[in-house]
Design a protein around this motif. Structure first.
Motif, PDB file in Angstrom:
ATOM      1  N   LEU A  65      -5.275  -4.892  -9.418  1.00 22.73           N
ATOM      2  CA  LEU A  65      -5.541  -3.555 -10.297  1.00 22.73           C
ATOM      3  C   LEU A  65      -6.010  -2.533  -8.969  1.00 22.73           C
ATOM      4  O   LEU A  65      -5.662  -1.242  -9.413  1.00 22.73           O
ATOM      5  N   GLU A  66      -6.755  -2.769  -8.010  1.00 21.46           N
ATOM      6  CA  GLU A  66      -7.036  -1.648  -7.159  1.00 21.46           C
ATOM      7  C   GLU A  66      -5.856  -1.143  -6.401  1.00 21.46           C
ATOM      8  O   GLU A  66      -5.839  -0.083  -6.276  1.00 21.46           O
ATOM      9  N   GLN A  67      -4.882  -2.133  -6.029  1.00 22.11           N
ATOM     10  CA  GLN A  67      -3.702  -1.623  -5.702  1.00 22.11           C
ATOM     11  C   GLN A  67      -2.852  -0.454  -6.285  1.00 22.11           C
ATOM     12  O   GLN A  67      -2.551   0.484  -5.976  1.00 22.11           O
ATOM     13  N   VAL A  68      -2.944  -0.936  -7.666  1.00 20.25           N
ATOM     14  CA  VAL A  68      -2.193  -0.150  -8.609  1.00 20.25           C
ATOM     15  C   VAL A  68      -2.818   1.424  -8.644  1.00 20.25           C
ATOM     16  O   VAL A  68      -2.409   2.271  -8.767  1.00 20.25           O
ATOM     17  N   ARG A  69      -4.260   1.212  -8.731  1.00 23.87           N
ATOM     18  CA  ARG A  69      -5.088   2.474  -8.983  1.00 23.87           C
ATOM     19  C   ARG A  69      -4.939   3.480  -7.766  1.00 23.87           C
ATOM     20  O   ARG A  69      -4.942   4.708  -7.859  1.00 23.87           O
ATOM     21  N   ASN A  70      -4.775   2.907  -6.398  1.00 24.17           N
ATOM     22  CA  ASN A  70      -4.528   3.497  -5.106  1.00 24.17           C
ATOM     23  C   ASN A  70      -3.168   3.828  -4.809  1.00 24.17           C
ATOM     24  O   ASN A  70      -2.953   4.696  -3.960  1.00 24.17           O
ATOM     25  N   ALA A  71      -2.353   3.301  -5.597  1.00 24.84           N
ATOM     26  CA  ALA A  71      -0.768   3.628  -5.397  1.00 24.84           C
ATOM     27  C   ALA A  71      -0.400   5.077  -5.189  1.00 24.84           C
ATOM     28  O   ALA A  71      -0.783   5.703  -5.991  1.00 24.84           O
ATOM     29  N   ALA A  72       0.339   5.405  -4.347  1.00 24.88           N
ATOM     30  CA  ALA A  72       1.035   6.853  -4.395  1.00 24.88           C
ATOM     31  C   ALA A  72       1.760   7.017  -5.294  1.00 24.88           C
ATOM     32  O   ALA A  72       2.807   6.188  -5.567  1.00 24.88           O
ATOM     33  N   PRO A  73       1.907   7.968  -6.154  1.00 23.10           N
ATOM     34  CA  PRO A  73       2.951   8.235  -7.315  1.00 23.10           C
ATOM     35  C   PRO A  73       4.315   8.281  -6.746  1.00 23.10           C
ATOM     36  O   PRO A  73       4.515   8.514  -5.798  1.00 23.10           O
ATOM     37  N   GLY A  74       5.223   7.379  -7.444  1.00 21.06           N
ATOM     38  CA  GLY A  74       6.758   7.319  -7.056  1.00 21.06           C
ATOM     39  C   GLY A  74       6.853   6.175  -6.132  1.00 21.06           C
ATOM     40  O   GLY A  74       8.006   6.289  -5.686  1.00 21.06           O
ATOM     41  N   GLU A  75       5.878   5.773  -5.378  1.00 18.08           N
ATOM     42  CA  GLU A  75       5.965   4.719  -4.499  1.00 18.08           C
ATOM     43  C   GLU A  75       5.928   3.305  -4.566  1.00 18.08           C
ATOM     44  O   GLU A  75       4.642   3.019  -5.514  1.00 18.08           O
ATOM     45  N   PRO A  76       6.542   2.202  -4.208  1.00 16.27           N
ATOM     46  CA  PRO A  76       6.074   1.036  -4.692  1.00 16.27           C
ATOM     47  C   PRO A  76       4.682   0.641  -3.936  1.00 16.27           C
ATOM     48  O   PRO A  76       4.427   1.528  -3.074  1.00 16.27           O
ATOM     49  N   LEU A  77       4.062  -0.369  -4.409  1.00 14.70           N
ATOM     50  CA  LEU A  77       2.793  -0.881  -3.524  1.00 14.70           C
ATOM     51  C   LEU A  77       3.325  -1.299  -2.387  1.00 14.70           C
ATOM     52  O   LEU A  77       4.440  -2.046  -2.104  1.00 14.70           O
ATOM     53  N   PRO A  78       2.558  -1.157  -1.362  1.00 14.41           N
ATOM     54  CA  PRO A  78       2.843  -1.666   0.054  1.00 14.41           C
ATOM     55  C   PRO A  78       2.501  -3.220  -0.077  1.00 14.41           C
ATOM     56  O   PRO A  78       1.893  -3.781  -0.640  1.00 14.41           O
ATOM     57  N   TYR A  79       3.487  -3.930   0.984  1.00 15.27           N
ATOM     58  CA  TYR A  79       3.734  -5.225   1.049  1.00 15.27           C
ATOM     59  C   TYR A  79       2.434  -5.832   1.265  1.00 15.27           C
ATOM     60  O   TYR A  79       1.556  -5.142   2.184  1.00 15.27           O
ATOM     61  N   ASP A  80       1.899  -6.842   0.931  1.00 16.61           N
ATOM     62  CA  ASP A  80       0.647  -7.735   0.981  1.00 16.61           C
ATOM     63  C   ASP A  80       0.666  -9.206   0.724  1.00 16.61           C
ATOM     64  O   ASP A  80       1.397  -9.401  -0.112  1.00 16.61           O
ATOM     65  N   PRO A  81       0.511 -10.045   1.770  1.00 15.46           N
ATOM     66  CA  PRO A  81       0.696 -11.259   1.396  1.00 15.46           C
ATOM     67  C   PRO A  81       0.111 -11.868   0.246  1.00 15.46           C
ATOM     68  O   PRO A  81       0.574 -12.798  -0.340  1.00 15.46           O
ATOM     69  N   ARG A  82      -0.801 -11.414  -0.428  1.00 17.05           N
ATOM     70  CA  ARG A  82      -1.458 -11.573  -1.682  1.00 17.05           C
ATOM     71  C   ARG A  82      -0.406 -11.710  -2.632  1.00 17.05           C
ATOM     72  O   ARG A  82      -0.540 -12.071  -3.659  1.00 17.05           O
ATOM     73  N   PHE A  83       0.566 -10.892  -2.425  1.00 12.67           N
ATOM     74  CA  PHE A  83       1.682 -10.932  -3.434  1.00 12.67           C
ATOM     75  C   PHE A  83       2.188 -12.446  -3.805  1.00 12.67           C
ATOM     76  O   PHE A  83       3.086 -12.710  -4.726  1.00 12.67           O
ATOM     77  N   GLY A  84       2.231 -13.257  -2.724  1.00 10.96           N
ATOM     78  CA  GLY A  84       2.485 -14.648  -2.923  1.00 10.96           C
ATOM     79  C   GLY A  84       3.999 -14.636  -2.478  1.00 10.96           C
ATOM     80  O   GLY A  84       4.550 -16.077  -2.934  1.00 10.96           O
ATOM     81  N   VAL A  85       4.627 -13.741  -1.714  1.00 14.02           N
ATOM     82  CA  VAL A  85       6.077 -13.809  -1.278  1.00 14.02           C
ATOM     83  C   VAL A  85       5.964 -13.304   0.256  1.00 14.02           C
ATOM     84  O   VAL A  85       4.901 -12.664   0.555  1.00 14.02           O
ATOM     85  N   THR A  86       7.040 -13.535   0.716  1.00 12.73           N
ATOM     86  CA  THR A  86       7.106 -13.093   2.118  1.00 12.73           C
ATOM     87  C   THR A  86       7.439 -11.573   2.100  1.00 12.73           C
ATOM     88  O   THR A  86       8.069 -11.071   1.069  1.00 12.73           O
TER      89      THR A  86
END
Length: 107
Positions: A65-86
């Motif tokens: 939720l913090e990542q979504v709140r801080n995301a730049a409009p129109g941009e995907p969330l930056p990669y983070d290993p916590r996404f559970g994928v490579t």
């Protein structure tokens, strides 16, 4: 079996604050119209990546939720290993374009 990506995944990468599309009524001719009903379909590996990302978002809810709140409009969330994928799987998820399959017709 192809399935629609869960709504959370749309939220996951759709932090876009774009203008709303025009109402569908303004795009159709007046009178009775027959339309094909379409559903987006995705490759099985994308559905698996999406499920793992959805599970990770639930597991790391506050972080997500913090990542979504801080995301730049129109941009995907930056990669983070916590996404559970490579990183490669995440990029594939971002790059995929759905195919559309007709599932009915309506007037």
């Amino acid at each position: 079996m192809n399935r629609v990506l869960p709504p959370l995944l749309a939220t996951l990468l759709s932090t876009v604050s774009a203008a709303a599309p025009p109402p569908v009524q303004t795009l159709l001719p007046s009178g009775r119209v027959t339309v094909d009903l379409l559903t987006p379909t995705y490759p099985p590996d994308i559905l698996d990546i999406g499920r793992r990302m959805q599970d990770a978002a639930r597991t790391h809810r506050d972080w997500f939720l913090e990542q979504v709140r801080n995301a730049a409009p129109g941009e995907p969330l930056p990669y983070d290993p916590r996404f559970g994928v490579t990183r490669e799987e995440y990029q594939r998820f971002l790059d995929v374009k759905p195919a559309y399959t007709a599932f009915g017709r309506a007037t």
